[in-house]
Structures are given as structure tokens and as C-alpha cells.
Write an enzyme that holds these catalytic residues in place. Structure first.
Site, PDB file in Angstrom:
ATOM      1  N   TYR A 162     -15.675  -7.239  25.161  1.00 17.29           N
ATOM      2  CA  TYR A 162     -16.975  -6.804  25.677  1.00 17.29           C
ATOM      3  C   TYR A 162     -17.962  -7.974  25.664  1.00 17.29           C
ATOM      4  CZ  TYR A 162     -21.131  -3.999  26.563  1.00 17.29           C
ATOM      5  OH  TYR A 162     -22.290  -3.491  27.110  1.00 17.29           O
TER       6      TYR A 162
ATOM      7  N   SER B 269     -18.041  -2.256  31.969  1.00 18.54           N
ATOM      8  CA  SER B 269     -19.474  -2.523  32.043  1.00 18.54           C
ATOM      9  C   SER B 269     -19.713  -4.028  31.882  1.00 18.54           C
ATOM     10  CB  SER B 269     -20.211  -1.698  30.988  1.00 18.54           C
ATOM     11  OG  SER B 269     -21.582  -1.665  31.243  1.00 18.54           O
TER      12      SER B 269
ATOM     13  N   ASP C 222     -21.991   6.574  39.174  1.00 20.31           N
ATOM     14  CA  ASP C 222     -22.412   5.640  38.127  1.00 20.31           C
ATOM     15  C   ASP C 222     -23.813   5.147  38.463  1.00 20.31           C
ATOM     16  OD1 ASP C 222     -22.789   3.734  36.219  1.00 20.31           O
ATOM     17  OD2 ASP C 222     -20.844   2.762  36.472  1.00 20.31           O
TER      18      ASP C 222
ATOM     19  N   HIS D  15     -20.654   6.360  34.501  1.00 19.98           N
ATOM     20  CA  HIS D  15     -20.366   5.126  33.771  1.00 19.98           C
ATOM     21  C   HIS D  15     -19.312   5.325  32.691  1.00 19.98           C
ATOM     22  CE1 HIS D  15     -21.320   0.969  33.135  1.00 19.98           C
ATOM     23  NE2 HIS D  15     -21.588   1.143  31.858  1.00 19.98           N
TER      24      HIS D  15
END
Length: 713
Positions: free
Chosen positions: A485, A565, A648, A683
């Protein structure tokens, strides 16, 4: 798990050997290229696919493009040799009873539960800890496709009412309602245009929440989110009568979020300007509200540090903060004598504080120790009472309570163990199981270990590696799924995933790299991976892949990468920078156009991590790694499956649409670059179980094919 046991439950399933299939890049649908070219800071930037930014609901050409891409991708995924195996095994693994952490109010205990394959988890309550479960809300009845979810929920102080929010189709927008627990009837009407909001009771009479102005027609899922304000809703009245508590019309970019103390005495308003935990803090003394109305008093001015209220004892308020303590400390202030300033209760230590709560006359303080949970009981003066013992490397969560509580509940899980829910007696220190899942595998058949490796600049980075015990013992190099991430001060800690477990059952390894940009080591770790330092994130992740190969965890052609993301941005950036290193990748709901991310919905908040596209210094940094703008033509790329959803409204799907179109427009070798676009999803949160299983099977089968992972080997 032994190999013969792995095949149990899938008798009769035939998996075509990988070598028999040719799954090279198909002929892509034609995508119209527009003529948009802009000169930005002296450089001409072509944006031929800008028309794909439009909402699919409002533009028939975008809708036709989505349909054509999905038709191609669905046909491709259907032919993947291991698709059926992953579909069936993930469904089997998902089918276990699981529970949320209970919340006690009055004599009632509220919690979510799922029998296994329910699309959404219903909400139950018990009268007393050992009472019979009573179904209160079943969100599975709300929509035929299961895509309407129960989001946040808060029982009233005496447990007689429930304040809850509804999420439809994966959107960040919420509809807020109140339920009478005894009758199951709704009290009053809906409260709408709520987003990024807490929900807190003010006594039993009403609640506070944050909302945005109603967007213009057709702009629900793309318009910038500005002018967030705090309101009070009196039960039984129409939303049009709600009282404005706090707003910042002169600073429309400011976020305003409110909550109340457990005893109902104080309202705490946090204001921020982006995603950073840098807050101004204001208070409302609710005991004086009849006399002064919503009198808002400043407590902390300046957007410099994080301040989060833990609880209070009368006029004494307790906060966690990183003011003069990058790894956080706990402080208190007496509002009867605020001029005396802050008192340090728990000083900063070598590990960052991950959370804190007040339970009875004690504090429970959670720390991250090399990205794994530890927790301690302390007195309100900061003296150590005891450590709460956990079963190895894992993640603990929960520990809610109040100053009059004698118990708390928490969860603990790891990569090989779904969450078990525990009741903790604060006085005795005894943990007892409230709910433990029965699963279709033996957790001890998998080994969880932590390794450390060096990044490009010599920084020591931790990484979790999880494999079947027999594979770890043999030292065999196997196809490996590397996840990352690296942003927004978010820490990645050990957690259970059905899809990852199926990957490991099939013979693969899973690795999670705790790269910079996250919060695993406090403020410095976050700062080391954002804005001008963002390249460190990509370097850390690339070094993780190189380490897995050099250590013999995975073969050179067996490394898959995945992120969502900000992690989708990560996958796109490193695929551009090191296409030779990775065999395959899944970029999920990623931020792919770094030059225009601030144009939609919540994108404007992200400048804290990414910088400002309208400032030349920041723009040049963004331009250097933006996935959309750095694709290398005539280069052999990994197989890429981009995943997004039509609803999203956090990272709008136009990011993924434009990025995929740009990939498909170039000659990137034999491996495919495809996009999978989910409908009635957002999302990630609120996604129904059946959609989650389908997506996990598709992604797993795609990555398995291109890394050589075959469940029948």
C-alpha cells in the site's frame, strides 16, 4: 494443509493443465482517441482518453466502452484454467460463521453476525451477555442484488434505540436512520448527503453528524466534496429542521467531524484540511447547551498535529497526540483549569501508539511492534497494570468501553486465523472467547514469519511471508503474491483473507511488505514515503520483489503484485519502472492519473500525500511516476488486470478507464492488459459476498496463470 487434504471437497472438478491454454493478449476493443493536449509548466501533455472521465451513467459512449471491455474480460477470465477451482474453493472457505465486536449499551449487547455466505452481515442484540440473539436488522432484505449494506451503527446510551447508516451500491454516501429496538420501527425520516461522518448520540434526544451540500443533478459520484458541516438532528423531526452546529464557510476545503464523550458531557469537533491527521480541536459543553446553545470553544488551534480524544472523567479529557511525540503519547487536560495546560499521562516510547481507550478506571493502549499488535492495561495515571497476551504475530482491534465499564471486547486474528472475538475482564485480566469461527482448514498447516530486507537507500523494511508449512520446510520457490500500500499513514498488519488462503492452499506464497508511506513506524515512516519522497515507496516495493527472488521464496518468473487504491497506484507505477521484475499484477481501484486526481470527489484531500498538481514543484514529481503518463511503449509488460467499479466515488473509475485504454493502445508484448468493471459496487466497503467471491476467483485465476501456479500440481 497436506496435498491430499487440499483436494478434499473439490472431487470431480477438472482443471485443465496450464500448458494446454493460450491466454496471450487478445484483440482489444477500439478506443477512440481524442485531441486534448494541454501545455502545463512548459510541457505538452496529451490526454486522448479524457472523455473516459465521464460518469458511465451520463455518457452513452463511456457506457458502451465499459460494456465492450467487460465482454472481452469476462470471456477471457472464463477460459482461465484454474478459474473453477478458485471459485469453488474460495466459496467453501468463505462459508464460516463470523461475528463482529459487541457493543454494550444499557443491558444490551449489539453485534453483527454472518452465517457464512450471506451477502451482508445482519445486526443482532442480546438482553444480557448470555441472552438469546435477537435479529434487529437484516440488510440482505434491502436489495435483490445484495449491494445495499449496513454501514456504521451506534446504539443509544440506554440501548433502546439504534442509530445506523445505509450504504447503497458501494458509494461513500450514507443514508442515516434511527430504529426503535423493541418495536423494530423507524423513528422519523431519513437523513441524507452524509459522507465521511461519525454518528454520535446527544443523550437519547438526537444525534450529531457531518454532511455536505446536496450535489447538482447527475453529479453525485464525481463532484468535489466541499463545505462539510456538523449538524444536530432532533429525533422525530425532518432533516430540514436540523440545527447547524459548526461550519467553516470561509474555508470550504476544511473537513469537520464531531463525536461525543461516553458520559454525554462533551462534544469534540475535529477539523482537518486533508488526509493527514493534523487537527484543530473544538469543544461544546453539552451540559451548558440550554444556556448557551451550541457554544463552540477552541481547544487546539493550528493544523499541526494529531489529536484524538480517548475519554473523560468529568472535566478531565484524555487525548492521544503526536505533538512533540512522533510516535504518539497520551495527555490530559482539565477543562475547569485549561490554563494549566496538558499533562503527560503515557509518554512516547519506541513503538507507535495504534489506539487507546478508556475502560473503567484504566486505559488500554495499543501499540504496533514491527507491524504487529500489542496492548497494555494502564491506570489513568499511566502506570502499567499488565500486558494483554495475544497468540503470536497478529492484529488486535476493539477495546471499546467507557469510564463505568468493567469489561471490553476485542478481536484477534492473523494471516492464517480469522478473527476470534474475546471478552476481557479488566479487573482480573482474563480473556474469554465470545465467538470463535469454525473453519474448513487447519491454521497450523500455514507458517507466518517476518523477514527484514534493505531497500535501495539502505532502509530496513519489514515483510510478512506466509506459506504452507510443507513448502516452507522444503524451501521450494513457488509463485508468490506480493501486496503493498505505502501511503496515508495507514499501517498494514496481519489479517485473514479467504482469497489469500486459497492462493496458499494452491501452493503459492503470500507476502506483505510494510513499505514507507504507511504508519508502521510513526510519522517519520509516513513522511519517508509521500510527496517528494514518494519514489521511496516504489523502491521499497521493488526491493521486496527482488528479495523474494534472491531468497528463493519465488522463482524469477513467478512474482505477482497486488494493491488497491493508493496500492493500485503502486502497482501501476512499479509496472512502469520494473516491468521485467513482475509476471503479473492486479491494480485495484487505483489512482492512475496523478495530474488530475484532485478534480473529483475526495481527490482534493490527497494533496497531503501526493502534493498539489497546480504547483510546478509538486507537478514535476507527480509527472515522473504517474502510472498513466509513464507507460513504456514497445516493452514487455507483466500481465495486468485492472479492477474498478462503476459506483466508486472515492477513486472515480475514470482513473482505471484511462489507464487501461492507454495500456491497450501500446505494444506491450504477449501478456494481456485487461480491465474488470464491477456494477453496483464502489471502492470496496459494502461489497456483497457473492461479488467478492467472483472478483477474488477472477483475480486469483488470472495471477495464477501468469505466475505458473496450478492447484493440481
Amino acid at each position: 494443509m497436506k496435498r491430499f487434504a487440499l483436494m478434499a471437497g473439490i472431487a470431480g472438478l477438472v482443471v485443465t493443465p496450464i500448458a494446454a491454454q493460450d491466454m496471450s493478449a487478445p484483440d482489444y476493443p477500439e478506443t477512440r482517441e481524442g485531441d486534448v493536449v494541454e501545455t502545463i509548466f512548459g510541457e505538452e501533455i496529451a490526454d486522448p482518453f479524457r472523455w473516459l472521465e465521464d460518469d458511465v451513467r451520463n455518457n452513452p459512449e463511456v457506457a458502451a466502452w465499459v460494456e465492450a471491455q467487460n465482454e472481452l474480460t469476462d470471456a477471457y477470465l472464463e477460459e482461465l484454467p484454474a478459474r473453477g477451482w478458485f471459485q469453488e474453493r474460495i466459496s467453501e472457505l468463505y462459508n464460516f460463521e463470523r461475528f463482529g465486536i459487541p457493543v454494550a449499551r444499557g443491558d444490551r449487547y449489539f453485534y453483527t453476525g454472518n452465517s457464512g455466505l450471506q451477502n451482508q452481515s445482519p445486526l443482532y442484540y442480546r438482553d444480557g451477555l448470555t441472552g438469546e440473539p435477537q435479529l434487529l436488522i437484516d440488510p440482505n432484505e434491502w436489495a435483490d442484488d445484495g449491494a445495499t449494506a449496513l454501514a456504521g451503527w451506534v446504539p443509544s446510551p440506554d440501548g433502546s434505540k439504534l442509530l445506523y447508516s445505509v450504504q447503497d451500491g458501494g458509494s461513500d454516501w450514507r443514508i442515516v436512520r434511527v430504529l426503535d429496538v423493541e418495536t423494530g420501527e423507524q423513528i422519523g425520516g431519513d437523513v441524507r448527503w452524509v459522507k465521511f461522518s461519525g454518528l454520535s448520540w446527544v443523550g437519547e434526544e438526537g444525534f450529531i453528524y457531518s454532511r455536505f451540500p446536496e450535489p447538482g443533478e447527475g453529479e453525485d459520484f464525481q463532484a468535489l466534496n466541499l463545505d462539510q458541516s456538523v449538524y444536530f438532528h432532533d429525533l422525530g423531526t425532518d432533516q430540514s429542521e436540523d440545527q447547524l452546529v459548526f461550519a467553516t464557510p470561509d474555508a470550504p476545503e476544511q473537513n469537520n467531524f464531531a463525536g461525543t464523550s461516553d458520559d454525554g458531557r462533551w462534544m469534540v469537533i475535529q477539523s482537518s484540511t486533508g488526509t493527514d491527521s493534523r487537527y484543530e480541536v473544538r469543544l461544546v459543553d453539552l451540559e451548558a447547551r440550554d444556556e448557551h446553545g451550541w457554544r463552540v470553544l477552541p481547544l487546539v488551534e493550528g493544523f499541526d498535529y494529531s489529536w484524538s480524544m480517548i475519554g473523560n472523567v468529568g472535566s478531565t479529557l484524555y487525548f492521544t497526540t503526536n505533538a512533540d511525540a512522533p510516535l504518539y503519547r497520551i495527555v490530559s487536560i482539565d477543562m475547569d483549569a485549561p490554563q494549566d495546560g496538558w499533562t503527560v499521562i503515557v509518554p512516547e516510547r519506541d513503538q507507535p501508539i495504534a489506539g487507546a481507550s478508556m475502560v473503567g478506571d484504566n486505559l488500554i493502549v495499543e501499540y504496533l511492534e514491527d507491524a504487529s499488535s500489542s496492548a497494555y492495561v494502564m491506570t489513568l495515571d499511566g502506570e502499567l497494570v499488565r500486558e494483554i497476551e495475544f497468540a503470536g504475530l497478529g492484529t488486535a482491534g476493539g477495546f471499546g468501553g467507557s469510564a463505568d465499564s468493567t469489561e471490553t471486547f476485542y478481536s484477534f486474528g492473523s494471516f492464517n486465523r480469522p478473527n476470534t472475538i474475546y471478552r476481557y475482564d479488566v479487573a482480573s485480566g482474563e480473556s474469554t472467547i465470545f465467538a470463535q469461527p469454525e473453519v474448513d482448514f487447519d491454521p497450523d498447516d500455514f507458517v507466518v514469519e517476518q523477514r527484514f530486507y534493505e531497500s535501495r537507500d539502505g532502509t530496513r523494511v519489514p515483510m510478512f511471508i506466509v506459506r504452507r508449512a510443507d513448502i516452507a520446510e522444503s524451501g521450494e520457490a513457488v509463485p508468490t503474491l506480493l501486496y503493498g500500500y505505502g501511503g496515508f499513514d495507514i499501517s498494514l498488519t496481519p489479517g485473514f483473507s479467504v482469497a489469500r488462503l486459497a492462493w496458499m492452499e494452491a501452493g503459492g506464497a503470500f507476502a506483505l511488505a510494510n513499505i514507507r508511506g504507511g504508519g508502521e513506524y510513526g510519522r517519520a515512516w509516513h513522511d519517508g514515503g509521500r510527496r517528494a519522497n514518494k519514489q521511496n515507496v516504489f523502491d521499497d516495493f521493488i526491493a521486496a520483489g527482488e528479495f523474494l527472488i534472491s531468497e528463493g521464496i519465488t522463482p524469477e518468473d513467478g512474482l505477482a503484485i497486488q494493491g488497491g487504491s493508493n496500492g493500485g497506484l503502486l502497482v501501476g507505477a512499479v509496472a512502469n519502472q520494473r516491468p521485467d521484475l513482475f509476471a503479473a499484477g492486479n491494480a485495484a481501484v487505483g489512482v492512475m492519473d496523478m495530474l488530475r486526481f484532485d478534480q473529483w470527489t475526495a481527490g482534493r484531500y490527497w494533496v497531503d500525500d501526493y502534493g498539489y498538481p497546480d504547483r510546478e514543484e509538486d507537478w514535476r514529481i507527480l509527472r515522473a511516476y504517474s502510472p498513466l503518463h509513464n507507460i513504456q511503449p514497445d516493452t514487455d509488460y507483466p500481465a495486468l488486470l485492472v479492477t474498478t467499479a462503476d459506483t466508486d466515488d472515492r477513486v472515480v473509475p475514470g482513473h482505471s478507464f484511462k489507464y487501461t485504454a492507454a495500456l491497450q493502445a501500446e505494444n506491450l508484448g504477449e501478456r494481456p492488459q485487461l480491465i474488470r468493471i464491477e456494477t453496483r459496487a464502489g471502492h470496496g466497503s459494502g461489497k456483497p459476498t457473492d461479488k467478492a467471491i467472483e472478483e477474488a476467483a477472477d483475480v486469483s485465476a488470472f495471477l495464477a496463470y501468469w505466475t505458473g501456479l496450478n492447484p493440481q500440481d
